[in-house]
Design a protein around this motif. Structure first.
Motif, PDB file in Angstrom:
ATOM      1  N   PHE A 138       3.506  -2.323  -4.532  1.00 51.72           N
ATOM      2  CA  PHE A 138       2.364  -2.013  -5.177  1.00 51.72           C
ATOM      3  C   PHE A 138       1.395  -0.761  -4.465  1.00 51.72           C
ATOM      4  O   PHE A 138       0.868   0.070  -5.158  1.00 51.72           O
ATOM      5  N   MET A 139       1.793  -0.409  -3.345  1.00 49.79           N
ATOM      6  CA  MET A 139       1.585   0.708  -2.623  1.00 49.79           C
ATOM      7  C   MET A 139       1.924   1.987  -3.144  1.00 49.79           C
ATOM      8  O   MET A 139       1.333   2.891  -3.368  1.00 49.79           O
ATOM      9  N   GLU A 140       3.236   1.749  -3.753  1.00 49.38           N
ATOM     10  CA  GLU A 140       3.838   3.024  -4.237  1.00 49.38           C
ATOM     11  C   GLU A 140       3.604   3.102  -5.494  1.00 49.38           C
ATOM     12  O   GLU A 140       3.633   4.396  -6.254  1.00 49.38           O
ATOM     13  N   SER A 141       3.319   2.093  -6.342  1.00 52.91           N
ATOM     14  CA  SER A 141       3.150   2.144  -7.768  1.00 52.91           C
ATOM     15  C   SER A 141       2.453   0.850  -8.526  1.00 52.91           C
ATOM     16  O   SER A 141       3.228  -0.069  -8.638  1.00 52.91           O
ATOM     17  N   PRO A 142       1.275   0.971  -8.771  1.00 49.95           N
ATOM     18  CA  PRO A 142       0.484  -0.236  -9.312  1.00 49.95           C
ATOM     19  C   PRO A 142       1.162  -0.412 -10.788  1.00 49.95           C
ATOM     20  O   PRO A 142       1.313  -1.453 -10.954  1.00 49.95           O
ATOM     21  N   PHE A 143       1.684   0.647 -11.396  1.00 51.21           N
ATOM     22  CA  PHE A 143       2.519   0.402 -12.586  1.00 51.21           C
ATOM     23  C   PHE A 143       3.516  -0.344 -12.459  1.00 51.21           C
ATOM     24  O   PHE A 143       3.698  -1.577 -13.185  1.00 51.21           O
ATOM     25  N   ALA A 144       4.379  -0.147 -11.494  1.00 53.87           N
ATOM     26  CA  ALA A 144       5.721  -0.854 -11.298  1.00 53.87           C
ATOM     27  C   ALA A 144       5.264  -2.492 -10.798  1.00 53.87           C
ATOM     28  O   ALA A 144       5.972  -3.442 -11.245  1.00 53.87           O
ATOM     29  N   SER A 145       4.245  -2.587 -10.032  1.00 52.68           N
ATOM     30  CA  SER A 145       3.847  -4.000  -9.498  1.00 52.68           C
ATOM     31  C   SER A 145       3.260  -4.653 -10.811  1.00 52.68           C
ATOM     32  O   SER A 145       3.645  -5.934 -11.035  1.00 52.68           O
TER      33      SER A 145
END
Length: 219
Positions: free
Chosen positions: A8-15
């Motif tokens: 989540f920290m690096e990518s809300p999209f991936a999360s």
């Protein structure tokens, strides 16, 4: 898990996509093809962890390894090991609230806890030969879980880098940011809905969903 927080920290999209896949496995077709190099690096990471474990044993450290089982069983075995007080507990399972995960190592240090005149720190192995910001955040999550488990503060954590250098970090230097990130992540999950796709352009990376993200951006 702490790893989910880092995603989540690096990518809300991936999360978002990982949560969607958790609820609907049919979208797995949208994932990037398996990267052979990533598998090699993952195995190298396991080898590094195992090598350091053998080094600890060679140094005469008493070691308890927690075998894989259900979360409940692993947590109980971890508690029993902490009560017994070995120098090192490998693959310790920690849990607090909605978070849970396996810490590479709990290392015994002087202090006071509910177990007696000692307590534990969290140590993690990483292939990287230099520090990365997410290492500190991931370990803050484990440190918070450990504090509750042993009823004693965790002032330091450590990273065993790929060079075998042990880099120590003060938890208090990162904990405020960690707590803020965790709060935002929990709110994100509580308000999550399948159709609330985050904009890929607002993420610096896309995890294992880069092709899907690129398709959305192109469209």
């Amino acid at each position: 898990s702490p790893s989910d927080l880092i995603t989540f920290m690096e990518s809300p999209f991936a999360s978002h996509m990982e949560r969607l896949r958790h609820d609907d496995s049919s979208i797995s077709d949208l994932m990037d093809p398996e990267d052979p190099m990533l598998k090699v690096l993952q195995q190298k990471g396991f080898d590094h962890e195992n090598s350091y474990l053998e080094q600890l044993k060679a140094e005469g450290k008493s070691v308890v390894e927690i075998d894989r089982a259900s979360a409940h069983v692993m947590r109980e075995r971890t508690r029993e090991a902490m009560q017994a007080g070995p120098d090192v507990i490998a693959q310790a399972y920690l849990e607090l609230g909605k978070f849970g995960g396996l810490a590479d190592f709990l290392v015994r240090v002087p202090g006071s806890s509910k177990f007696g005149d000692y307590k534990y720190e969290v140590w993690d192995t990483k292939l990287s030969k230099k520090m990365k910001p997410y290492f500190a955040i991931q370990l803050c999550c484990y440190a918070e879980m450990l504090e509750v488990e042993q009823d004693a503060s965790v002032q330091s954590v450590a990273i065993v880098l790929g060079s075998n250098e042990v880099a120590r970090l003060r938890v208090q230097d990162y904990f405020a940011y960690y707590k803020s990130l965790k709060s935002t992540f929990i709110e994100f999950q509580e308000n999550w809905a399948p159709d609330l796709d985050p904009d890929p352009s607002e993420s610096a990376s896309y995890g294992r969903w880069s092709k899907h993200a690129e398709g959305i951006l192109a469209e």
